[in-house]
Design an enzyme around this catalytic site. Structure first.
Site, PDB file in Angstrom:
ATOM      1  N   LYS A 211      -3.197 -48.709 -15.914  1.00 43.27           N
ATOM      2  CA  LYS A 211      -3.496 -48.668 -17.263  1.00 43.27           C
ATOM      3  C   LYS A 211      -5.210 -48.578 -17.186  1.00 43.27           C
ATOM      4  O   LYS A 211      -5.584 -48.028 -17.953  1.00 43.27           O
ATOM      5  CB  LYS A 211      -2.822 -49.980 -17.880  1.00 43.27           C
ATOM      6  CG  LYS A 211      -1.360 -49.871 -18.162  1.00 43.27           C
ATOM      7  CD  LYS A 211      -0.947 -49.910 -19.643  1.00 43.27           C
ATOM      8  CE  LYS A 211       0.270 -49.155 -19.939  1.00 43.27           C
ATOM      9  NZ  LYS A 211       1.558 -50.479 -19.877  1.00 43.27           N
TER      10      LYS A 211
ATOM     11  N   LYS B 147       4.195 -41.340 -22.974  1.00 42.97           N
ATOM     12  CA  LYS B 147       3.295 -41.201 -24.146  1.00 42.97           C
ATOM     13  C   LYS B 147       1.870 -41.106 -23.521  1.00 42.97           C
ATOM     14  O   LYS B 147       0.994 -40.401 -24.306  1.00 42.97           O
ATOM     15  CB  LYS B 147       3.754 -42.126 -25.223  1.00 42.97           C
ATOM     16  CG  LYS B 147       3.475 -43.432 -24.831  1.00 42.97           C
ATOM     17  CD  LYS B 147       3.833 -44.358 -26.144  1.00 42.97           C
ATOM     18  CE  LYS B 147       4.346 -45.739 -25.646  1.00 42.97           C
ATOM     19  NZ  LYS B 147       5.391 -45.870 -24.737  1.00 42.97           N
TER      20      LYS B 147
ATOM     21  N   LYS C 123       5.898 -37.376 -14.766  1.00 45.78           N
ATOM     22  CA  LYS C 123       6.787 -38.356 -15.438  1.00 45.78           C
ATOM     23  C   LYS C 123       6.717 -38.284 -16.937  1.00 45.78           C
ATOM     24  O   LYS C 123       5.534 -38.174 -17.548  1.00 45.78           O
ATOM     25  CB  LYS C 123       6.482 -39.671 -15.058  1.00 45.78           C
ATOM     26  CG  LYS C 123       7.210 -40.985 -15.774  1.00 45.78           C
ATOM     27  CD  LYS C 123       6.569 -42.277 -15.569  1.00 45.78           C
ATOM     28  CE  LYS C 123       6.810 -42.896 -16.830  1.00 45.78           C
ATOM     29  NZ  LYS C 123       6.426 -44.230 -17.181  1.00 45.78           N
TER      30      LYS C 123
HETATM   31  P1  ADP Z   1       5.753 -44.516 -21.681  1.00 47.51           P
HETATM   32  O1  ADP Z   1       5.384 -44.406 -20.271  1.00 47.51           O
HETATM   33  O2  ADP Z   1       5.946 -43.618 -22.662  1.00 47.51           O
HETATM   34  O3  ADP Z   1       4.620 -45.597 -22.090  1.00 47.51           O
HETATM   35  P2  ADP Z   1       7.205 -47.200 -21.497  1.00 47.51           P
HETATM   36  O4  ADP Z   1       6.496 -47.778 -20.260  1.00 47.51           O
HETATM   37  O5  ADP Z   1       6.923 -47.896 -22.744  1.00 47.51           O
HETATM   38  O6  ADP Z   1       7.107 -45.796 -21.729  1.00 47.51           O
HETATM   39  O7  ADP Z   1       8.826 -47.388 -21.245  1.00 47.51           O
HETATM   40  C1  ADP Z   1       9.742 -48.051 -21.638  1.00 47.51           C
HETATM   41  C2  ADP Z   1      11.096 -47.837 -20.882  1.00 47.51           C
HETATM   42  O8  ADP Z   1      11.552 -46.175 -20.824  1.00 47.51           O
HETATM   43  C3  ADP Z   1      11.029 -48.701 -19.731  1.00 47.51           C
HETATM   44  O9  ADP Z   1      12.286 -48.997 -19.261  1.00 47.51           O
HETATM   45  C4  ADP Z   1      10.663 -47.431 -18.882  1.00 47.51           C
HETATM   46  O10 ADP Z   1      10.969 -47.525 -17.318  1.00 47.51           O
HETATM   47  C5  ADP Z   1      11.683 -46.122 -19.578  1.00 47.51           C
HETATM   48  N1  ADP Z   1      10.946 -45.020 -19.251  1.00 47.51           N
HETATM   49  C6  ADP Z   1       9.681 -44.604 -19.729  1.00 47.51           C
HETATM   50  N2  ADP Z   1       9.323 -43.206 -19.384  1.00 47.51           N
HETATM   51  C7  ADP Z   1      10.405 -42.625 -18.546  1.00 47.51           C
HETATM   52  C8  ADP Z   1      10.842 -41.514 -17.949  1.00 47.51           C
HETATM   53  N3  ADP Z   1       9.765 -40.607 -17.847  1.00 47.51           N
HETATM   54  N4  ADP Z   1      12.002 -41.757 -17.370  1.00 47.51           N
HETATM   55  C9  ADP Z   1      12.774 -42.468 -17.066  1.00 47.51           C
HETATM   56  N5  ADP Z   1      12.531 -43.585 -17.749  1.00 47.51           N
HETATM   57  C10 ADP Z   1      11.439 -43.930 -18.592  1.00 47.51           C
END
Ligand code: ADP
Ligand code: TRP
Length: 321
Positions: free
Chosen positions: A110, A193, A190
């Protein structure tokens, strides 16, 4: 068995969130006592506009319910309606070694993305540990990127038990679905957002959804040539939606050649659209019934808070309060 998970209200959820966390959580609500919440305290580390936070919480509640979270089976609330977690987070932070937090990659990531390094961001995993242990949770369904945070939770809970008494806190197990451990985004990294490479569960229009899927990165193999399905992001995403037979068919067609990538993207588009169509319908109904959504969260908060009080009392007494 107590199943618990949380998700941050930090924008519209994408299919990485769906397959990584939401769908597992929804499936698990039939297998135990499910507790799911919207992590709005955590979102304060990155969302600083109150109107945006409020809007994101409301929309995420609607999205999760539309996707199949069933309030008859699962307790569903927003984190800040159970303020006991912040008290427990403080108590846990006093058994948490600095080094444990300093090793957390999500904090470093981050910062590298330009998020300002607040104490909240650094202490984020301690609040997450409190979220989990305050409900005596056994199983936590999350995406792979949360694995380290679950390790921190287990370490912190164990440290607390070592200091104050074995069996005070339940040591939870992560549940990570291997096939969807990391859902790739449009560019193959991956899906996240932060990378602007997402396909949302609820894209505004079908046209937008199709346009995004057409942007998935491919190599430049000519239409008529044989293509390698291994490592293709189209196939990887298709696998999440299609049956094993349908996936084999696409793989064979890749190898046979004669079709351009656009053809396969169209197939993927249709699958994604059809998969989420009933949820989209349900979403529209829920959008027009905000009092129902508010009632669900209020009812969930009441239940969750009662359980949280029980564990907080146990902890307060154990530490000498
Ligand atoms: P982002 O990376 O978009 O900010 P978050 O960190 O808010 O997403 O993730 C919310 C949930 O979704 C968590 O449990 C995270 O492990 C899962 N998650 C997020 N992106 C992925 C992905 N590309 N593949 C699998 N799980 C994901
Ligand atoms: N950190 C999680 C994420 O970014 C959200 C979260 C907060 C969570 N508290 C939790 C997940 C407790 C599981 C259990 O996705």
């Amino acid at each position: 068995m107590r199943i618990l998970s949380g998700i941050q209200p930090s924008g519209s959820p994408h299919i990485g969130n769906y397959f990584g966390m939401m769908e597992s959580a929804i499936r698990l609500q039939d297998e135990g006592d499910a507790f799911y919440f919207i992590a709005d305290y955590h979102a304060l580390t990155s969302t600083h506009d109150p109107a945006v936070l409020r809007e994101n919480v409301k929309n995420l509640a609607i999205d999760f319910l539309a996707c199949g979270l069933n309030p008859e089976k699962a307790t569903f609330w927003k984190q800040s309606d159970v303020p006991e977690v912040t008290e427990l987070a403080w108590i846990l932070s006093c058994v948490t070694p600095m080094g444990l937090l300093e090793r957390c990659v999500s904090y470093k990531d981050k910062i590298a993305q330009g998020v300002s390094p607040s104490h909240g961001l650094f202490a984020y995993p301690v609040l997450q540990a409190a979220d989990i242990v305050i409900f005596d949770s056994d199983v936590v369904p999350v995406g792979k990127d949360q694995k380290q945070h679950l390790e921190v939770t287990r370490d912190v809970a164990q440290k607390f038990n070592d200091r104050y008494g074995e069996d005070l806190l339940v040591i939870p197990q992560p549940r990570i679905r291997e096939e969807a451990a990391t859902v790739p985004g449009l560019d193959g990294r991956k899906m996240s957002k932060s990378y602007d490479n997402t396909i949302l569960i609820f894209e505004e229009t079908e046209k937008k959804l199709r346009k995004k899927i057409m942007k998935i990165v491919t190599d430049s193999t000519p239409v008529e040539d044989s293509k390698d399905p291994t490592g293709s992001y189209i196939v990887e995403l298709y696998r999440l939606f299609a049956s094993a037979d349908e996936v084999s068919e696409m793989e064979e067609s890749f190898r046979a050649g004669g079709q351009g990538y656009g053809h396969y993207k169209q197939q993927l588009f249709e699958k994604v659209r059809d998969h989420f169509a009933p949820m989209r319908e349900r979403r529209e109904e829920l959008e027009n019934d905000s009092s129902y959504v508010e009632d669900v969260l209020a009812e969930g908060a009441k239940k969750a808070r009662a359980k949280a009080r029980e564990v907080t009392d146990r902890v307060r007494s154990a530490v000498g309060m």
